[in-house]
Write a protein that holds these residues in place. Structure first.
Motif, short mmCIF file in Angstrom:
data_model
loop_
_atom_site.label_atom_id
_atom_site.label_comp_id
_atom_site.label_asym_id
_atom_site.label_seq_id
_atom_site.Cartn_x
_atom_site.Cartn_y
_atom_site.Cartn_z
N THR A 307 0.80 -1.23 0.00
CA THR A 307 0.00 0.00 0.00
C THR A 307 0.83 1.27 0.00
OG1 THR A 307 -0.14 -0.05 2.42
CG2 THR A 307 -1.91 -1.14 1.18
N GLN A 308 2.15 1.17 0.28
CA GLN A 308 2.95 2.38 0.42
C GLN A 308 4.24 2.29 -0.39
OE1 GLN A 308 3.53 2.90 4.66
NE2 GLN A 308 1.66 4.11 4.86
N ASP A 309 4.72 3.46 -0.80
CA ASP A 309 5.98 3.59 -1.51
C ASP A 309 6.89 4.55 -0.75
OD1 ASP A 309 5.10 1.99 -3.63
OD2 ASP A 309 4.23 3.71 -4.69
N THR A 310 8.16 4.54 -1.13
CA THR A 310 9.13 5.54 -0.67
C THR A 310 9.70 6.25 -1.89
OG1 THR A 310 9.75 4.32 1.33
CG2 THR A 310 11.32 5.94 0.50
N VAL A 311 9.76 7.58 -1.83
CA VAL A 311 10.32 8.36 -2.93
C VAL A 311 11.69 8.86 -2.51
CG1 VAL A 311 10.02 10.33 -4.46
CG2 VAL A 311 8.01 9.05 -3.68
N TYR A 312 12.73 8.49 -3.27
CA TYR A 312 14.09 8.95 -3.02
C TYR A 312 14.37 10.17 -3.89
CZ TYR A 312 14.80 4.54 -0.58
OH TYR A 312 14.69 3.49 0.31
N ILE A 329 11.08 10.40 1.01
CA ILE A 329 9.72 10.64 1.49
C ILE A 329 9.08 9.27 1.72
CG2 ILE A 329 7.51 11.75 1.02
CD1 ILE A 329 8.92 13.52 -1.01
N PRO A 330 8.97 8.82 2.97
CA PRO A 330 8.40 7.50 3.25
C PRO A 330 6.88 7.56 3.35
CG PRO A 330 9.17 8.49 5.28
CD PRO A 330 9.49 9.49 4.19
N GLY A 331 6.27 6.39 3.30
CA GLY A 331 4.83 6.29 3.53
C GLY A 331 3.97 6.97 2.49
N VAL A 332 4.41 6.99 1.23
CA VAL A 332 3.62 7.61 0.16
C VAL A 332 2.55 6.61 -0.30
CG1 VAL A 332 3.68 8.52 -2.18
CG2 VAL A 332 5.55 9.02 -0.60
N PRO A 333 1.26 6.96 -0.23
CA PRO A 333 0.20 6.04 -0.66
C PRO A 333 0.41 5.58 -2.11
CG PRO A 333 -0.74 7.92 0.48
CD PRO A 333 0.70 8.24 0.26
N ARG A 334 0.38 4.29 -2.32
CA ARG A 334 0.67 3.75 -3.65
C ARG A 334 -0.37 4.15 -4.68
NH1 ARG A 334 3.30 -2.03 -4.59
NH2 ARG A 334 5.01 -0.73 -3.91
N ASP A 335 -1.62 4.38 -4.26
CA ASP A 335 -2.66 4.71 -5.23
C ASP A 335 -2.49 6.12 -5.81
OD1 ASP A 335 -3.32 6.12 -2.93
OD2 ASP A 335 -5.48 5.88 -3.21
N LEU A 336 -1.51 6.90 -5.32
CA LEU A 336 -1.27 8.22 -5.89
C LEU A 336 -0.59 8.13 -7.24
CD1 LEU A 336 0.02 10.35 -2.88
CD2 LEU A 336 -2.26 10.29 -3.86
N VAL A 362 10.61 18.63 4.73
CA VAL A 362 11.86 17.87 4.70
C VAL A 362 12.53 17.85 6.07
CG1 VAL A 362 14.14 17.69 3.63
CG2 VAL A 362 12.16 18.38 2.25
N ARG A 363 12.51 18.97 6.78
CA ARG A 363 13.21 19.04 8.07
C ARG A 363 12.50 18.21 9.14
NH1 ARG A 363 13.39 25.46 8.59
NH2 ARG A 363 11.25 25.06 7.87
N ARG A 364 11.17 18.23 9.12
CA ARG A 364 10.41 17.49 10.13
C ARG A 364 10.11 16.06 9.71
NH1 ARG A 364 5.19 20.80 11.19
NH2 ARG A 364 4.89 19.12 12.70
N GLY A 365 10.26 15.77 8.42
CA GLY A 365 9.96 14.43 7.92
C GLY A 365 8.49 14.08 8.00
#
Length: 442
Positions: A307-312, A329-336, A362-365
């Motif tokens: 269900t989730q992706d990570t964008v590097y 960017i962790p926890g990116v919903p895959r359906d996006l 980016v600073r707070r994640g």
């Protein structure tokens, strides 16, 4: 005494009862109209189906402008505001795949005339090896193919009549597809030639980019040599007018490595090429120039779970291609179905999405949902239920996605536009909505 008092109030009580009945009647009629109104669209003629004739777009530097989309042409709006076309050609977008052909084939010359590059396909029958020949393959050798003639036309800005027309070149071989990619000027056009699949290259041969340059009335070809051997694919590119260069994102299939090349289009040569980290060495990497053009980013989406992706993401200086920053960017919903990430010039924020738009600190994640495309989609469907039919729903839903996204140079404002004429803007530090421009076309 009590009886006489009640009789005195009877008229007043009757008036109150009548008023209440009237209020309930009005509310009932309004509710009935609200329920029935959407179904009235089924009695409309298909000819009355409204169409969007203009939409907003956000340039790479966060500038908002509109252009006509009626019949897929830019003439309507361009005729009244030539600066729109200039902006479209000199800036880049997140939806290049959708707009490239519209934008690149019509631009404005320094004299104010319109330049249009016209393609004409000619079907031909090619001679292929016989079935007894070892190289014969019916899949890789289709019975028909096309040759293409590219013609440069100059149009009168007021009447749009063709003033002059000249042949730029004709495709030389039937084994390739050739596409116009960019109109740098009336005398310099960028093309791409793609080799068709073959036994040697099942996924197609290397991508070849070249210029058609006019000098003394003659058109000549100037190939772009990236200095890389083998089957090299161009994953993406950006015109950077601020440095008079083009950034190319390249993938070498033999080496399974990804490179960025800085190509100077005035000197017609590659100025520098750098290899990217291994996490970006895949065909789905994406390149985008940040607002202000001082930096560019390379991003790649990797599956994290079902269900989730990570964008590097990695950010580089445009001038010397040195790395500035990396983050994920962790926890990116895959359906996006994230295809690209837009990063603010100060590198503190990034925007991503499509179906829904998120702002990542980016600073707070931490990611914050700014807006979903669902309200826009349902508003459109309720205005015309024919759009909710099974064959129409996916297309209509896609129109409501955020196709064009950009930060301003000061990183203070984020703008996003869909394909229905809607524009939304947020104050980045506070994530509060600054402006909503809702289209009245639908």
């Amino acid at each position: 005494m009590t009886e006489s008092f009640s009789r005195l109030n009877e008229p007043r009580n009757k008036r109150r009862k009548t008023a209440k009945k009237l209020v309930f009647l009005i509310l009932g009629i309004a509710l009935l109209f609200a329920v029935v109104r959407p179904f009235l669209v089924f009695f409309k003629s298909d000819e009355s189906d409204p169409t969007v004739t203009a939409v907003f777009r956000v340039s790479r530097d966060g500038t908002v402008f509109g252009f006509a989309t009626k019949y897929g042409d830019m003439r309507d709006l361009a005729a009244t505001d030539p600066s729109v076309v200039r902006a479209a050609v000199t800036n880049s977008f997140e939806d290049k795949a959708l707009l490239a052909l519209r934008i690149v084939k019509r631009t404005v010359s320094p004299t104010g005339a319109y330049i249009s590059v016209v393609e004409k396909d000619e079907e031909i029958t090619a001679e292929y090896p016989s079935e007894d020949d070892p190289s014969y393959d019916p899949f890789y050798n289709p019975p028909k193919t096309y040759k293409t003639t590219f013609t440069l036309e100059t149009l009168n800005a007021d009447t749009l009549e063709t003033v002059s027309s000249e042949t730029v070149f004709r495709t030389e071989g039937v084994e390739q597809w050739t596409f116009l990619r960019y109109v740098l000027s009336e005398d310099k056009l960028l093309f791409e030639s793609v080799t068709l699949p073959s036994r040697s290259f099942p996924d197609g041969g290397p991508d070849r980019y070249f210029w058609q340059i006019r000098s003394n009335g003659q058109w000549t070809r100037e190939p772009i040599d990236f200095g890389l051997e083998g089957n090299v694919k161009v994953l993406g590119w950006e015109i950077v007018k601020e440095t008079e260069s083009i950034l190319f994102l390249l993938y070498s299939e033999e080496e399974q490595k990804t490179y960025v090349s800085n190509y100077g289009y005035q000197k017609l040569s590659v100025e520098k090429t750098v290899e990217l980290p291994s996490r970006f060495c895949f065909k789905d990497a994406r390149l985008n120039v940040l607002s202000g053009a001082r930096r560019f980013s390379v991003c790649r989406t990797v599956g994290e779970s079902e269900t989730q992706d990570t964008v590097y993401c990695a950010v580089y200086n445009t001038a010397d291609l040195t790395e500035v920053k990396e983050f994920s960017i962790p926890g990116v919903p895959r359906d996006l179905h994230v295809d690209a990430v837009v990063i603010a010039p100060n590198l503190d924020f990034a925007a991503y999405g499509g179906k829904r738009l998120y702002l990542y600190d980016v600073r707070r994640g931490k990611s914050v949902l700014l807006r979903s495309s669902a309200p826009t989609y349902f508003k459109l469907v309720l205005s015309d239920l024919r759009r909710a039919k099974a064959e129409n729903a996916p297309v209509v839903a896609a129109y409501a996605y955020f196709w064009s996204i950009g930060f301003t140079k000061d990183s203070e404002t984020l703008s996003a536009a869909d394909d229905l004429g809607n524009l939304f803007q947020w104050d980045v530090p506070t994530q509060k909505v600054k402006r909503k421009t809702l289209s009245l076309e639908y």
